[in-house]
Design a protein around this motif. Sequence first.
Motif, PDB file in Angstrom:
ATOM      1  N   THR A  86       0.816  -1.207   0.000  1.00 19.15           N
ATOM      2  CA  THR A  86       0.000   0.000   0.000  1.00 19.15           C
ATOM      3  C   THR A  86       0.852   1.259   0.000  1.00 19.15           C
ATOM      4  N   GLY A  87       2.180   1.096   0.258  1.00 13.88           N
ATOM      5  CA  GLY A  87       3.077   2.238   0.216  1.00 13.88           C
ATOM      6  C   GLY A  87       3.437   2.682  -1.186  1.00 13.88           C
ATOM      7  N   ALA A  88       3.177   1.830  -2.202  1.00 15.20           N
ATOM      8  CA  ALA A  88       3.435   2.160  -3.615  1.00 15.20           C
ATOM      9  C   ALA A  88       4.825   2.763  -3.821  1.00 15.20           C
ATOM     10  N   PHE A  89       4.907   4.080  -4.107  1.00 13.98           N
ATOM     11  CA  PHE A  89       6.210   4.711  -4.336  1.00 13.98           C
ATOM     12  C   PHE A  89       7.185   4.402  -3.201  1.00 13.98           C
ATOM     13  N   TYR A  90       6.684   4.497  -1.983  1.00 18.17           N
ATOM     14  CA  TYR A  90       7.498   4.243  -0.787  1.00 18.17           C
ATOM     15  C   TYR A  90       8.144   2.862  -0.849  1.00 18.17           C
ATOM     16  N   GLY A  91       7.353   1.852  -1.168  1.00 17.35           N
ATOM     17  CA  GLY A  91       7.870   0.496  -1.247  1.00 17.35           C
ATOM     18  C   GLY A  91       8.717   0.257  -2.484  1.00 17.35           C
ATOM     19  N   PHE A  92       8.256   0.764  -3.630  1.00 16.73           N
ATOM     20  CA  PHE A  92       8.980   0.545  -4.878  1.00 16.73           C
ATOM     21  C   PHE A  92      10.382   1.152  -4.822  1.00 16.73           C
ATOM     22  N   ILE A  93      10.464   2.405  -4.382  1.00 20.16           N
ATOM     23  CA  ILE A  93      11.753   3.089  -4.346  1.00 20.16           C
ATOM     24  C   ILE A  93      12.661   2.485  -3.286  1.00 20.16           C
ATOM     25  N   SER A  94      12.099   2.051  -2.187  1.00 18.46           N
ATOM     26  CA  SER A  94      12.895   1.400  -1.144  1.00 18.46           C
ATOM     27  C   SER A  94      13.542   0.127  -1.667  1.00 18.46           C
ATOM     28  N   HIS A  95      12.785  -0.658  -2.428  1.00 15.52           N
ATOM     29  CA  HIS A  95      13.329  -1.890  -2.991  1.00 15.52           C
ATOM     30  C   HIS A  95      14.339  -1.619  -4.103  1.00 15.52           C
ATOM     31  N   GLY A  96      14.148  -0.515  -4.833  1.00 12.20           N
ATOM     32  CA  GLY A  96      15.042  -0.228  -5.942  1.00 12.20           C
ATOM     33  C   GLY A  96      16.309   0.502  -5.537  1.00 12.20           C
ATOM     34  N   LEU A  97      16.158   1.576  -4.761  1.00 12.61           N
ATOM     35  CA  LEU A  97      17.292   2.442  -4.436  1.00 12.61           C
ATOM     36  C   LEU A  97      17.730   2.367  -2.981  1.00 12.61           C
ATOM     37  N   GLY A  98      16.982   1.649  -2.154  1.00 10.41           N
ATOM     38  CA  GLY A  98      17.370   1.537  -0.752  1.00 10.41           C
ATOM     39  C   GLY A  98      16.457   2.331   0.168  1.00 10.41           C
ATOM     40  N   GLN A  99      16.634   2.078   1.471  1.00  7.96           N
ATOM     41  CA  GLN A  99      15.730   2.641   2.461  1.00  7.96           C
ATOM     42  C   GLN A  99      15.791   4.161   2.587  1.00  7.96           C
ATOM     43  N   VAL A 100      16.960   4.762   2.428  1.00  2.25           N
ATOM     44  CA  VAL A 100      17.064   6.219   2.571  1.00  2.25           C
ATOM     45  C   VAL A 100      16.231   6.922   1.496  1.00  2.25           C
ATOM     46  N   TRP A 101      16.442   6.512   0.246  1.00  2.00           N
ATOM     47  CA  TRP A 101      15.636   7.075  -0.840  1.00  2.00           C
ATOM     48  C   TRP A 101      14.165   6.722  -0.671  1.00  2.00           C
ATOM     49  N   GLY A 102      13.892   5.499  -0.194  1.00  2.00           N
ATOM     50  CA  GLY A 102      12.512   5.068  -0.006  1.00  2.00           C
ATOM     51  C   GLY A 102      11.777   5.904   1.011  1.00  2.00           C
ATOM     52  N   MET A 103      12.412   6.154   2.169  1.00  2.00           N
ATOM     53  CA  MET A 103      11.770   6.951   3.203  1.00  2.00           C
ATOM     54  C   MET A 103      11.572   8.395   2.745  1.00  2.00           C
ATOM     55  N   ALA A 104      12.609   8.994   2.141  1.00  2.00           N
ATOM     56  CA  ALA A 104      12.494  10.383   1.688  1.00  2.00           C
ATOM     57  C   ALA A 104      11.403  10.539   0.627  1.00  2.00           C
ATOM     58  N   SER A 105      11.376   9.609  -0.323  1.00  2.98           N
ATOM     59  CA  SER A 105      10.362   9.676  -1.387  1.00  2.98           C
ATOM     60  C   SER A 105       8.980   9.357  -0.844  1.00  2.98           C
ATOM     61  N   GLY A 106       8.899   8.383   0.081  1.00  4.35           N
ATOM     62  CA  GLY A 106       7.616   8.035   0.675  1.00  4.35           C
ATOM     63  C   GLY A 106       7.024   9.196   1.446  1.00  4.35           C
ATOM     64  N   LEU A 107       7.889   9.911   2.194  1.00  8.10           N
ATOM     65  CA  LEU A 107       7.412  11.065   2.950  1.00  8.10           C
ATOM     66  C   LEU A 107       6.967  12.181   2.012  1.00  8.10           C
ATOM     67  N   LEU A 108       7.699  12.365   0.904  1.00  7.83           N
ATOM     68  CA  LEU A 108       7.335  13.405  -0.063  1.00  7.83           C
ATOM     69  C   LEU A 108       6.028  13.059  -0.774  1.00  7.83           C
ATOM     70  N   ALA A 109       5.846  11.780  -1.120  1.00  3.71           N
ATOM     71  CA  ALA A 109       4.597  11.350  -1.758  1.00  3.71           C
ATOM     72  C   ALA A 109       3.421  11.517  -0.793  1.00  3.71           C
ATOM     73  N   THR A 110       3.642  11.143   0.468  1.00  9.40           N
ATOM     74  CA  THR A 110       2.596  11.312   1.486  1.00  9.40           C
ATOM     75  C   THR A 110       2.214  12.775   1.613  1.00  9.40           C
ATOM     76  N   PHE A 111       3.220  13.634   1.684  1.00 12.25           N
ATOM     77  CA  PHE A 111       2.989  15.084   1.775  1.00 12.25           C
ATOM     78  C   PHE A 111       2.143  15.558   0.592  1.00 12.25           C
ATOM     79  N   ALA A 112       2.476  15.095  -0.618  1.00 15.18           N
ATOM     80  CA  ALA A 112       1.741  15.525  -1.808  1.00 15.18           C
ATOM     81  C   ALA A 112       0.281  15.114  -1.737  1.00 15.18           C
ATOM     82  N   TYR A 113       0.011  13.849  -1.398  1.00 15.06           N
ATOM     83  CA  TYR A 113      -1.365  13.377  -1.348  1.00 15.06           C
ATOM     84  C   TYR A 113      -2.145  14.033  -0.208  1.00 15.06           C
TER      85      TYR A 113
END
Length: 531
Positions: A86-113
């Motif tokens: 259910t994290g979508a971008f959060y999960g995808f980016i974490s699996h692709g680029l690692g947890q640091v990018w995943g958390m930062a992108s997940g927080l930014l996506a959450t902020f946007a929505y």
Amino acid sequence: MTTESAAIEPAIAPQAGLKKGAVGIVAVIFMAVANAAPITAMTGNVPIAVGFGNGLGTPAGFLFATIALTLFALGYVAMAKHITTTGAFYGFISHGLGQVWGMASGLLATFAYVIFEGSLIGGCAYFANDAVNTIAGVNIPWLVFAVGAILIIGALCHFQISLTAAVLSVTLVSEVLVLLALAFSVIFKGGGPDGFMLNKTVLLNTAFESLPAGAFGTAAAAGSMAIGLFFAFWSWVGFETTAVYGEESRNPKKIVPRATLIAVVGLGLFYTFISAMVLAGNGAKTSVETSISASPLNLFFGLVQANLGTVLLDVYKILLVIGSFACALAFHNAASRYLYALGREIPSAAARSTVGATHPSHGSPYIASAVQAVITLVIVLLFAGFTAVQVPDANGVPVDTPALVPYTNIYGLLALIGTAAILLVQAICSVAVIWYFWVRKTHPGNVITTLIAPLIGGLAMLYVVWLLWDNRAFAAGYAANSEVFKAGPYIILAVFALGVAYAVWMRYAKPDAYAEIGRTVMEDSHERADT
């Protein structure tokens, strides 16, 4: 549900999780397309693109966006076939680029929505005030509609997602039907005063041509094709939320990819067709003249009145209110699920048992949903209490116009900031797809769908962000002097930096919790990737 590390706090009772199998492909498509709000996107964005952007090339701008977003979607759905979260971008980016990018992108996506719901509440309130005023002659303050919409959405989203899916399906079908009726009325009349003008509206090269000053004998100032293209991409925001509902869909590995591509291509063809027919129906001169006037929505309202009659014009205005409400509802769903996805992985018993918890009966992220409702209410009240819009009068003297606050400031500014944030996340996600398949080589990747397509798609996202930045003051219009507008880029950077700092802190202070970032996935698509 499962994660890649052992439980961090054994004392925390495991959560039941979101209700699995609650929605099918049709419901997922409806929710994703409702996020894009076709009637709001067409009525609100097309006049801006025509009058201040690429003029008659606006439909071609939608066609270009269709191609670019389809390329992005090919890589996005390739990842969705292997990871369901259910994290979508959060999960995808974490699996692709690692947890640091995943958390930062997940927080930014959450902020946007989170702020997108506030944006659409502002639009809904503005349209509702106008509709009731023009149809019934009653002037109800916009804030009443805004607060009422927030409360209704909060109540609906407390229950399982199938209820909101049903509401969204009805509203979406209604708005699509009335837009199609308008488009076909133009076809049945043989076009407008200049015929169908397809060579001026849908040929791809016209998307990159700016509206010239004095076009078609009007008082139009020189437009910028950048504005036209940006508003085209803006009209799609929300289609990517298909992956957010993966954990609640019946067969996510098939439903999410199919729903995403159907939403992207379907919206693209629909937007291109509707905008082309509306411009044809009005004719070249009237289209530009109306779009730069003080009543740009008449580009649609006037054509509805002429072709479909007064009754359907009233219906159209009501559906515009309902469509923006449905869009706010869909973004509320997406935002609350991102909050839930982050909350269930925070190393805190209090967070996991509240924001990261689901309703015992409905399987909904009910506490995250309530938090989202409160945030939206606070945003709206802050804008209502501290924001003023000044519009020049006939003599050029700025005059306070409070009625425009919900449209110019709440709807416009929050949409600009949120769109920039989500486009950056999409660009990062494109890189994550390439990294996942070609650097980590977690799964074999198709060179077209997991390398070439996401590379082009990611570059397109960055190009649109640059267009926004280069034309930011023009895009903000009357809200360009707002402190919120001036702070927008810094807010985005601050949210991303906060996500990076939090992930780095967790890496050293809470290594077990760090290992879980973005790793809560459904059992049948469990992924393990060392970082």
